[in-house]
Design an enzyme around this catalytic site. Structure first.
Site, PDB file in Angstrom:
ATOM      1  CG  LEU A  66       8.374   9.617  -5.618  1.00  0.00           C
ATOM      2  CD1 LEU A  66       9.070   9.523  -6.836  1.00  0.00           C
ATOM      3  CD2 LEU A  66       7.298  10.422  -5.516  1.00  0.00           C
ATOM      4  CG  ASP A  67      11.609  10.637  -3.917  1.00  0.00           C
ATOM      5  OD1 ASP A  67      12.090  10.524  -5.081  1.00  0.00           O
ATOM      6  OD2 ASP A  67      10.650  11.934  -4.089  1.00  0.00           O
ATOM      7  CD  GLU A  68       9.941   5.821   1.258  1.00  0.00           C
ATOM      8  OE1 GLU A  68      10.477   5.388   2.167  1.00  0.00           O
ATOM      9  OE2 GLU A  68       9.048   6.930   1.459  1.00  0.00           O
TER      10      GLU A  68
ATOM     11  N   GLY B  98       8.640  13.729  -2.803  1.00  0.00           N
ATOM     12  CA  GLY B  98       7.874  14.059  -4.102  1.00  0.00           C
ATOM     13  C   GLY B  98       8.416  15.506  -4.754  1.00  0.00           C
TER      14      GLY B  98
END
Lengths: 275, 275, 275, 275
Positions: free
Chosen positions: B218-220, B192
């Site tokens: 998100l960011d995964e 994040g």
């Protein structure tokens, strides 16, 4: 099961090899292949899921390969090693610890020292230690004592774990491709003695360590692994030596691991390493 | 010539593939194979010395492979990319420089920014720059403008070079497996916003950067490459950000290089990378 | 001789301290100073060429420093430590080896294990080993046994060398700022159990290890040192664990070295480390 | 505000310096001091919170320091530099980008090339480019043209960003301690030409890059920064060159950053670097 092969390159080698494996209903988990175009040399390492009759497989592989092929099917799971030391403990102790906890991938048969400094640590791990002093005798006599001891054990590899005597061409030739040394510099920088003093005087910002096979040229053998550690202006030559010991230990451990898992091929004066 | 294949695993795949290559008198320079046992998935990348008819070879390979096989023979030598940016220059400038000197391995078709900060640098390299502001409009409208522009160029990949807007699932789905992002932390630490502030407050001694494919989480998404740089107590959060930019630039460059050379396979939420 | 001081910041602190040293005709070889502006906190470490009366110097320094100053002049050259372990050998063995060869910078008073796996290696180095099993008893009783043993030795530091039980707030409070742990991940990624499984499932390309002081928040204490090692798709979770052990050993050794040489200051939830 | 001082060592230097600062009501944010005992040389860098009259402070500091002291108070915030290049773009482009976005910490006055390959990129950034060919003229004449151009700009530093001509002792002497070079090897390994070919032939597992001040001995000047990158058997000499360019760019950027922030002291043939 592991298959490693080195031979001259030609078209169809991988097809031939993997054709044999498929016919045998063997599944490949991981395969690494490399061709040195300049040397026209082929290297392969195959990790196979199943086990099978090693000798029978080797014969079948030989039939699809050129006559010069060096084939190892399911190489020795535990190499036998003799360790040569002088006074510094760090590499030897790391080897003894890994050996004791069965993570070395090799059997330490004995340790030979030209000083007795490391006798006690060997005793604590029930590893035979032999003192072969180099003083008051000719190099020839010294090495005769070494070879006589080494040959009693028929080791697969001789590990020079900070052994500070230069071995003669005769000694090296007797164990070609089987002597592994840790040199306390980032070769080819600082060949020879006192690399930390040389590094200090040059004012370098990194120091290194190199594990390599021993050949007749001092510190010129095929490199297996190298590592570095940053240093600053605040490091004396002694501090560099201390910092260096950490990477010497680590890079020798890594090189031994690679060799003992049959991940290292030697040819000309280089290595192919399938990590 | 390069051949890359992904399919479900079974015995005989390598033999089948390399058998085809041998029949065609093609010489393998380098071969990397990996099987994910848990996923029963097979990955191979073969570097072949000669060139040949790609389509014909693909048909022949299909015959020895399971129906689900994804085969690329001689994939595009130059990928087409659209780059999305916000205000930070470091990743974009690195891409523009490599593009200008023809070492990127891709053709930068255009740059789209939600601010105009980077318009001038694009102009200096004769790369079209489009300003698509996100202010005073719904996300849907914003992304509609983006997709309309992107689709005009039909890029192979969309590179988020420090693009600081979160993309909707719809946008991501439209370009599945083709969006590459640089995240300014060592994922999964500091997911994040404001990772450098988080890192500073946690008092870490290393900071990282992660290049990954974008998915809806998100960011995964699947990680392509990661890198770290040491920091100390003397780094403010701003100093960490500065130090971080260096590895963000470097790790995105590395990831793009790997992807553009067809060295990266994606499956499930992971990558197989044959460096 | 070493002087380390921590106190609130104000103008003239370095002048005051070094003025005292100059008056005493003491020569500064190396000086590191840091001010955390946000916390208004001052940290200094001075390496002095000569030796002198520590107590007398401390009194003189106190006179030029604010009342909250924590001053250590010539701190203990050899810290006393108790080591807590479970079953994994790598960190403990490294500590025992360095201790045996007198390069640890500390005296290992005893080892306490909640399993007896590591008893034998301790015996080989003549280090007392105590088995304190956690099974069939309340946590309170388990920790009472631990503290009773620990307190018998009055150690300066308690080292958790892969001790796999979570300690209660009471236990931690009893030894505030004196418990050092090695966590097998790059904190704050993968807090808690099975970090290697978490890392494997996330598909990371680097794994890490973190040495930190223990506080009541699990894996949330001040970080002393961190290190990483690259991994690839070919690493199973077990391979990651093996690779991780190498850096766990190395980063704990580094952290202990820093702490034992009085190079680490703790405040709030962070450290200042003068390497 | 920054104060940097180099002089011969004696007792009381830090006390004297920080006493002056305290009297001036200046607060020290960060202080690094180092003494080279062998050379009896004192180095200090003080980061001060406030600004004050530089000249007045310098005079006061001179009074408490030995006559040989070199004192810089608040050194130039933006160094002036002239960049010399040949054909390779990577280091120059990185400098131009940082310069354009005002993160270089220096003003690029002009670029001089002995080929015109990099003229266009300079024009794109509005940086004057001068072609000074080395062909069909004596070295003396070539260097006369260089110095005449350089002197027109009176730069603080001359950066050799892959400038492939060896400079004469006269040229070097003219700009003593002000010429910074990037050498494409881990010095002192592979001095001189074709280090990547040398590295390839030696079969090393790491390659390096070194940023250093230029002296009359080829590649023998004081080292500012060094960095390495791993390579394998699969790297040709050309691949090593490509990989090397990445660290050449990165290590030159780092060295320039350190020099431009007045963190580097030179003495004898070494540097003290307060990172």
């Amino acid at each position: 099961m592991i298959v490693v092969i080195q031979c001259k390159d030609q078209i169809g080698l991988v097809a031939g090899i993997t054709g044999v494996l498929a016919t045998e209903q063997l599944n490949i988990v991981s395969l690494r292949e490399h061709v040195d175009k300049a040397a026209n040399r082929f290297f392969i390492r195959v990790h196979i899921e199943q086990e099978t009759d090693s000798l029978a497989l080797e014969v079948k592989l030989q039939q699809v390969l050129p006559p010069d092929a060096v084939i190892k099917v399911n190489p020795l799971p535990e190499k036998k090693v003799v360790v040569l030391v002088t006074k510094e403990y760090h590499c030897l102790a790391d080897i003894l610890i890994r050996h004791y906890f069965k993570t070395l991938g090799a059997q330490v048969q004995c340790v030979i020292g030209n000083h007795d400094t490391l006798q006690n640590i060997c005793q604590r791990f029930d590893i035979p230690f032999y003192l072969v002093s180099h003083t008051q005798k000719e190099k020839e006599a010294f090495e005769a004592q070494l070879t006589s001891l080494v040959d009693k054990y028929s080791p697969d590899y001789i590990v020079l774990a900070k052994f500070m005597r230069i071995l003669s061409p005769d000694f090296v030739a007797r164990y070609t491709g089987r002597i592994i040394n840790i040199h306390h510099s980032f070769l080819p920088a600082f060949v020879g003695a006192s690399p930390y003093r040389q590094a200090y005087e040059r004012g370098v910002k990194l120091i290194g360590a190199t594990a390599h096979f021993v050949t007749n040229e001092l510190d010129e053998g095929p490199i297996i692994a190298q590592q570095i550690i940053p240093v600053t202006h605040s490091h004396t030559s002694g501090d560099m030596m201390k910092a260096g010991k950490e990477i010497e230990t680590s890079v020798l451990a890594k090189a031994l691991h690679l060799v003992f898992e049959d991940r290292v091929f030697v040819y000309k004066n280089k290595t192919v390493v399938f990590e």
